[in-house]
Design a protein around this motif. Sequence first.
Motif, PDB file in Angstrom:
ATOM      1  N   MET A 165       0.826  -1.210   0.000  1.00  0.00           N
ATOM      2  CA  MET A 165       0.000   0.000   0.000  1.00  0.00           C
ATOM      3  C   MET A 165       0.860   1.259   0.000  1.00  0.00           C
ATOM      4  N   TYR A 166       1.984   1.214   0.721  1.00  0.00           N
ATOM      5  CA  TYR A 166       2.861   2.385   0.763  1.00  0.00           C
ATOM      6  C   TYR A 166       3.496   2.657  -0.596  1.00  0.00           C
ATOM      7  N   THR A 193       4.737   9.429   7.291  1.00  0.00           N
ATOM      8  CA  THR A 193       4.818   9.700   8.722  1.00  0.00           C
ATOM      9  C   THR A 193       4.542   8.454   9.566  1.00  0.00           C
ATOM     10  N   THR A 194       3.724   7.533   9.036  1.00  0.00           N
ATOM     11  CA  THR A 194       3.305   6.379   9.843  1.00  0.00           C
ATOM     12  C   THR A 194       3.805   5.029   9.327  1.00  0.00           C
ATOM     13  N   ILE A 195       3.705   4.772   8.018  1.00  0.00           N
ATOM     14  CA  ILE A 195       3.945   3.413   7.513  1.00  0.00           C
ATOM     15  C   ILE A 195       5.396   2.947   7.687  1.00  0.00           C
ATOM     16  N   PRO A 196       6.430   3.741   7.370  1.00  0.00           N
ATOM     17  CA  PRO A 196       7.805   3.236   7.570  1.00  0.00           C
ATOM     18  C   PRO A 196       8.067   2.754   8.995  1.00  0.00           C
ATOM     19  N   LYS A 197       7.527   3.446   9.986  1.00  0.00           N
ATOM     20  CA  LYS A 197       7.698   3.020  11.377  1.00  0.00           C
ATOM     21  C   LYS A 197       7.009   1.678  11.616  1.00  0.00           C
ATOM     22  N   ILE A 198       5.829   1.490  11.004  1.00  0.00           N
ATOM     23  CA  ILE A 198       5.125   0.215  11.130  1.00  0.00           C
ATOM     24  C   ILE A 198       5.969  -0.907  10.542  1.00  0.00           C
ATOM     25  N   LEU A 199       6.532  -0.672   9.363  1.00  0.00           N
ATOM     26  CA  LEU A 199       7.335  -1.699   8.689  1.00  0.00           C
ATOM     27  C   LEU A 199       8.571  -2.058   9.511  1.00  0.00           C
ATOM     28  N   VAL A 234      -4.196   5.210   5.543  1.00  0.00           N
ATOM     29  CA  VAL A 234      -3.434   4.471   4.542  1.00  0.00           C
ATOM     30  C   VAL A 234      -4.212   4.256   3.256  1.00  0.00           C
ATOM     31  N   VAL A 235      -5.432   3.721   3.366  1.00  0.00           N
ATOM     32  CA  VAL A 235      -6.200   3.348   2.177  1.00  0.00           C
ATOM     33  C   VAL A 235      -6.646   4.578   1.383  1.00  0.00           C
ATOM     34  N   THR A 236      -7.147   5.596   2.083  1.00  0.00           N
ATOM     35  CA  THR A 236      -7.630   6.800   1.388  1.00  0.00           C
ATOM     36  C   THR A 236      -6.536   7.496   0.579  1.00  0.00           C
ATOM     37  N   PRO A 237      -5.329   7.763   1.136  1.00  0.00           N
ATOM     38  CA  PRO A 237      -4.264   8.350   0.312  1.00  0.00           C
ATOM     39  C   PRO A 237      -3.861   7.464  -0.865  1.00  0.00           C
ATOM     40  N   MET A 238      -3.992   6.143  -0.709  1.00  0.00           N
ATOM     41  CA  MET A 238      -3.643   5.228  -1.794  1.00  0.00           C
ATOM     42  C   MET A 238      -4.665   5.295  -2.922  1.00  0.00           C
TER      43      MET A 238
END
Length: 313
Positions: A35-36, A77-83, A281-285
Amino acid sequence: MCFLMKILKDVYFLLLGLSEDPELQPLLFGLFLSMYLVTVLGNLLIILAISSDSHLHTPMYFFLSNLSFVDICFTTTTIPKILVNIQTQRKHISYPGCLTQICFVLTFAGLENGILTMMAYDRFVAICHPLRYNVVMTPRLCGLMVLLSFLLSVLDALLHTLMALRLSFCTDLEIPHFFCELAHLLKLACSDIFINNVCVYVVTSLLGVVPLTGIIFSYIRIVSSILKIPSAGGKYKAFSICGSHLIVVSLFYGTGFGVYLTSAATHSSRKSAVVSVIYTVVTPMLNPFIYSLRNKDMMGALRKLISRISSFR
């Protein structure tokens, strides 16, 4: 203040994420990574297509390119930290890191909110006052509106972040979310959060409800003007111009309100975190697909851009 910051540097929060099941971690990692990549690539193509095609150098596409840039920053801002957390199996985040993430999330969420409001105003002027469009929607005004929205978003984020510095925390430092969110941080505080909550409610009313009211008012006037168009073809064309923006607004505000309504109704932070995936996540994608697939000009610009890129190989 320096002594306080020295103490807070040793404070770490535990981001519980969407699931603690070890078997689901590879699936979540692949899902978030996919998704990112789609979000960054899709929105980057939108920006490049608009900047490379002179026919798209209009206020509507200027706001769209800014929206795409904000979507890239928002997810980054959020996804890289999650990964990183999933890959390393370390879910800790420092207090300064948590505050930094909150500050950036609030900034880009506020900026996206402002840009969606500007896009509604742009469509309002284009449909309700078409003869005055070029006079009203000047490049200078568009730039100033984006700058004002950015400044307000930064001030809002800094206000909440600095207010959080006065808080003290208990021994339970688990955040049932996949990123640091202000509401969850306030729940963990042992000190009085009355002033923080007042700031949240007041600022949310000003920077959230007011823009949404402006969008609703703009579309009431737009629909009223479209219904006065005699030809069915003219009505369809006018509605198609606003269709993409309406879908994006519905996704952004619908999922955003859904996060808080779900949290209030079920009192389950984990369910709130799952709903937040759609919002953050989904909306920006989906935004690049919504604006490109429903727009012939964007599709044409994307084809030209892809053909240019292919010719360089």
